[in-house]
Design a protein around this motif. Structure first.
Motif, PDB file in Angstrom:
ATOM      1  N   HIS A   1       0.833  -1.202   0.000  1.00  0.00           N
ATOM      2  CA  HIS A   1       0.000   0.000   0.000  1.00  0.00           C
ATOM      3  C   HIS A   1       0.863   1.244   0.000  1.00  0.00           C
ATOM      4  N   ALA A   2       1.991   1.180   0.678  1.00  0.00           N
ATOM      5  CA  ALA A   2       2.899   2.319   0.766  1.00  0.00           C
ATOM      6  C   ALA A   2       4.249   1.819   1.249  1.00  0.00           C
ATOM      7  N   ILE A   3       5.258   2.638   1.053  1.00  0.00           N
ATOM      8  CA  ILE A   3       6.573   2.379   1.639  1.00  0.00           C
ATOM      9  C   ILE A   3       6.732   3.325   2.816  1.00  0.00           C
ATOM     10  N   ILE A   4       6.875   2.763   3.994  1.00  0.00           N
ATOM     11  CA  ILE A   4       7.078   3.558   5.198  1.00  0.00           C
ATOM     12  C   ILE A   4       8.555   3.510   5.556  1.00  0.00           C
ATOM     13  N   VAL A   5       9.130   4.680   5.755  1.00  0.00           N
ATOM     14  CA  VAL A   5      10.555   4.759   6.053  1.00  0.00           C
ATOM     15  C   VAL A   5      10.735   5.327   7.451  1.00  0.00           C
ATOM     16  N   GLY A   6      11.514   4.632   8.260  1.00  0.00           N
ATOM     17  CA  GLY A   6      11.779   5.058   9.628  1.00  0.00           C
ATOM     18  C   GLY A   6      13.192   5.570   9.788  1.00  0.00           C
ATOM     19  N   GLY A   7      13.315   6.767  10.361  1.00  0.00           N
ATOM     20  CA  GLY A   7      14.630   7.354  10.582  1.00  0.00           C
ATOM     21  C   GLY A   7      14.493   8.827  10.874  1.00  0.00           C
ATOM     22  N   GLY A   8      15.603   9.533  10.785  1.00  0.00           N
ATOM     23  CA  GLY A   8      15.589  10.975  10.990  1.00  0.00           C
ATOM     24  C   GLY A   8      15.276  11.714   9.706  1.00  0.00           C
ATOM     25  N   ASP A   9      15.375  13.037   9.759  1.00  0.00           N
ATOM     26  CA  ASP A   9      15.009  13.858   8.606  1.00  0.00           C
ATOM     27  C   ASP A   9      15.897  13.581   7.392  1.00  0.00           C
ATOM     28  N   GLY A  10      17.176  13.304   7.607  1.00  0.00           N
ATOM     29  CA  GLY A  10      18.060  13.004   6.488  1.00  0.00           C
ATOM     30  C   GLY A  10      17.657  11.730   5.772  1.00  0.00           C
ATOM     31  N   THR A  11      17.312  10.701   6.535  1.00  0.00           N
ATOM     32  CA  THR A  11      16.865   9.434   5.956  1.00  0.00           C
ATOM     33  C   THR A  11      15.582   9.633   5.161  1.00  0.00           C
ATOM     34  N   LEU A  12      14.646  10.382   5.736  1.00  0.00           N
ATOM     35  CA  LEU A  12      13.356  10.603   5.083  1.00  0.00           C
ATOM     36  C   LEU A  12      13.517  11.437   3.819  1.00  0.00           C
ATOM     37  N   SER A  13      14.414  12.411   3.854  1.00  0.00           N
ATOM     38  CA  SER A  13      14.660  13.239   2.676  1.00  0.00           C
ATOM     39  C   SER A  13      15.223  12.398   1.535  1.00  0.00           C
ATOM     40  N   ALA A  14      16.161  11.515   1.843  1.00  0.00           N
ATOM     41  CA  ALA A  14      16.728  10.653   0.815  1.00  0.00           C
ATOM     42  C   ALA A  14      15.660   9.746   0.201  1.00  0.00           C
ATOM     43  N   ALA A  15      14.794   9.193   1.046  1.00  0.00           N
ATOM     44  CA  ALA A  15      13.710   8.347   0.551  1.00  0.00           C
ATOM     45  C   ALA A  15      12.740   9.145  -0.307  1.00  0.00           C
ATOM     46  N   ALA A  16      12.438  10.366   0.127  1.00  0.00           N
ATOM     47  CA  ALA A  16      11.523  11.230  -0.637  1.00  0.00           C
ATOM     48  C   ALA A  16      12.087  11.524  -2.017  1.00  0.00           C
ATOM     49  N   GLY A  17      13.394  11.753  -2.087  1.00  0.00           N
ATOM     50  CA  GLY A  17      14.019  12.016  -3.374  1.00  0.00           C
ATOM     51  C   GLY A  17      13.893  10.849  -4.321  1.00  0.00           C
ATOM     52  N   MET A  18      13.982   9.637  -3.793  1.00  0.00           N
ATOM     53  CA  MET A  18      13.869   8.445  -4.630  1.00  0.00           C
ATOM     54  C   MET A  18      12.435   8.192  -5.072  1.00  0.00           C
ATOM     55  N   LEU A  19      11.469   8.494  -4.207  1.00  0.00           N
ATOM     56  CA  LEU A  19      10.058   8.234  -4.519  1.00  0.00           C
ATOM     57  C   LEU A  19       9.408   9.384  -5.288  1.00  0.00           C
ATOM     58  N   SER A  20      10.086  10.528  -5.352  1.00  0.00           N
ATOM     59  CA  SER A  20       9.549  11.660  -6.087  1.00  0.00           C
ATOM     60  C   SER A  20       9.334  11.281  -7.555  1.00  0.00           C
TER      61      SER A  20
ATOM     62  N   GLY B   1      20.977  19.871  -8.552  1.00  0.00           N
ATOM     63  CA  GLY B   1      20.754  18.519  -9.050  1.00  0.00           C
ATOM     64  C   GLY B   1      20.329  17.517  -7.999  1.00  0.00           C
ATOM     65  N   ARG B   2      20.178  17.956  -6.747  1.00  0.00           N
ATOM     66  CA  ARG B   2      19.765  17.074  -5.651  1.00  0.00           C
ATOM     67  C   ARG B   2      18.350  17.428  -5.221  1.00  0.00           C
ATOM     68  N   LYS B   3      17.527  16.422  -4.964  1.00  0.00           N
ATOM     69  CA  LYS B   3      16.155  16.672  -4.528  1.00  0.00           C
ATOM     70  C   LYS B   3      16.116  16.938  -3.029  1.00  0.00           C
ATOM     71  N   VAL B   4      15.307  17.922  -2.651  1.00  0.00           N
ATOM     72  CA  VAL B   4      15.250  18.391  -1.267  1.00  0.00           C
ATOM     73  C   VAL B   4      13.800  18.427  -0.816  1.00  0.00           C
ATOM     74  N   LEU B   5      13.546  17.879   0.359  1.00  0.00           N
ATOM     75  CA  LEU B   5      12.190  17.792   0.885  1.00  0.00           C
ATOM     76  C   LEU B   5      11.780  19.052   1.632  1.00  0.00           C
ATOM     77  N   MET B   6      12.657  19.597   2.466  1.00  0.00           N
ATOM     78  CA  MET B   6      12.286  20.716   3.331  1.00  0.00           C
ATOM     79  C   MET B   6      13.011  22.004   2.977  1.00  0.00           C
ATOM     80  N   HIS B   7      14.319  22.031   3.202  1.00  0.00           N
ATOM     81  CA  HIS B   7      15.055  23.256   2.958  1.00  0.00           C
ATOM     82  C   HIS B   7      16.552  22.986   2.844  1.00  0.00           C
ATOM     83  N   ALA B   8      17.228  23.988   2.317  1.00  0.00           N
ATOM     84  CA  ALA B   8      18.680  23.963   2.233  1.00  0.00           C
ATOM     85  C   ALA B   8      19.216  25.228   2.868  1.00  0.00           C
ATOM     86  N   SER B   9      20.452  25.174   3.318  1.00  0.00           N
ATOM     87  CA  SER B   9      21.072  26.367   3.906  1.00  0.00           C
ATOM     88  C   SER B   9      22.523  26.456   3.468  1.00  0.00           C
ATOM     89  N   ILE B  10      22.986  27.694   3.338  1.00  0.00           N
ATOM     90  CA  ILE B  10      24.350  27.983   2.908  1.00  0.00           C
ATOM     91  C   ILE B  10      24.953  28.961   3.915  1.00  0.00           C
TER      92      ILE B  10
END
Length: 304
Positions: free
Chosen positions: A62-81, A130-139
């Motif tokens: 039904h869905a892929i549920i990913v458990g981890g911190g924000d970095g883990t979730l962001s990486a998964a979001a980039g792949m599922l986007s 060239g990298r997918k981002v879920l929330m935000h980036a900072s410089i």
């Protein structure tokens, strides 16, 4: 329905509770909800391959549920986007900013109940360098603090937070400004900036607000600049942020656009992408990818 649950076995909650105990708790929670789940505790190096295999196999989950911190979730979001497979958020990290923003409870059993009753909703993502981002980036300031904090040993979440404070104090001793030229839509900006934040839609303002937009499908890039380099000014800005009044501060400029490009006198810039520190070549291109990610949205998050 069937759920595939992929858990970062090195996440903060897993380390605190133990992988076997947490897996048993999750299995019990799914059973109590009348659902089936294939729960896999994985080393971080295996997560990407497991997500890719799940996308390729499309085995009826039904869905892929990913458990981890924000970095883990962001990486998964980039792949599922770009796919139609919903991403479920199981908050098992330190800050869990995205889960808190969309209303996923932080307790594992409660988060499972919220997710099995959630419905998919399409949200925006950013593409930065060239990298997918879920929330935000900072410089500037933030990635320097993160890089220093991550180089410091810790055993508990509290120790990690204290390391962050120590790193901030050290970095702000000699914080240098960046000479940047920004093309934000049709507006050209030349600044000497100490920090830049690029947000997936407009950041909220208010006491206790999580720094993730309330409107995740607005199709808007929000860019925040500050030229503050002295510790006194940075403390003022931090206080204004904690009091929910940073938008009115003379220390912050805000720009809203559908696309952006950031140039620098340097060939590359240190950038934090959802907490992951990388170095990107300049100019850094920023693009909006509207409604490209399907996320399991709990009722609380849908209600705003």
């Amino acid at each position: 329905m069937s759920y595939l649950v992929l858990v970062n076995a090195k996440g903060g909650t897993v380390r605190d509770r133990g992988a076997r105990a947490l897996k048993a708790d999750l299995e019990s929670a799914f059973t109590q909800c009348g659902e089936q789940a294939d729960i896999r505790m994985l080393h971080p190096s295996r997560l990407a391959a497991e997500i890719r295999q799940a996308i390729d196999n499309r085995a009826g989950e039904h869905a892929i549920i990913v458990g981890g911190g924000d970095g883990t979730l962001s990486a998964a979001a980039g792949m599922l986007s770009g796919s139609d497979i919903p991403l479920g958020i199981l908050p098992l990290g330190t800050m869990n900013l995205f889960a808190r923003a969309i209303g996923v409870p932080l307790a594992p059993a409660e988060s499972v109940e919220a997710l099995v009753n959630a419905v998919p909703a399409k949200i925006d993502m950013l593409e930065i360098g060239g990298r997918k981002v879920l929330m935000h980036a900072s410089i500037g300031l933030h990635p320097k603090v993160v890089r220093m904090r991550e180089s410091m040993p810790y055993k508990t979440r509290l120790a990690r937070m204290l390391n962050g404070i120590i790193a901030w104090v050290r970095v702000t001793r000699r914080l240098q400004k960046m000479q940047i030229r920004g093309q934000f839509g049709d507006k050209s900006v030349v600044r000497a900036a100490s920090a830049i934040v690029i947000s997936n839609n407009v950041l909220p303002e208010g006491i206790g607000e999580v720094p993730v937009s309330h409107t995740l499908d607005g199709g808007e890039i929000a860019i925040y600049l500050t030229a503050s380099a002295s510790r006194q000014e940075l403390v003022r800005l931090a206080l204004a942020t904690s009091l929910g009044a940073w938008r009115d501060s003379e220390l912050v400029e805000e720009f809203r656009t559908a696309s952006a490009e950031i140039e620098s006198t340097k060939k590359s810039l240190l950038v934090s992408l959802d907490g992951e520190v990388v170095r990107l070549k300049t100019p850094v291109e920023v693009a909006m990818i509207p409604k490209s990610l399907s996320v399991l949205m709990p009722a609380r998050g849908r209600d705003g």
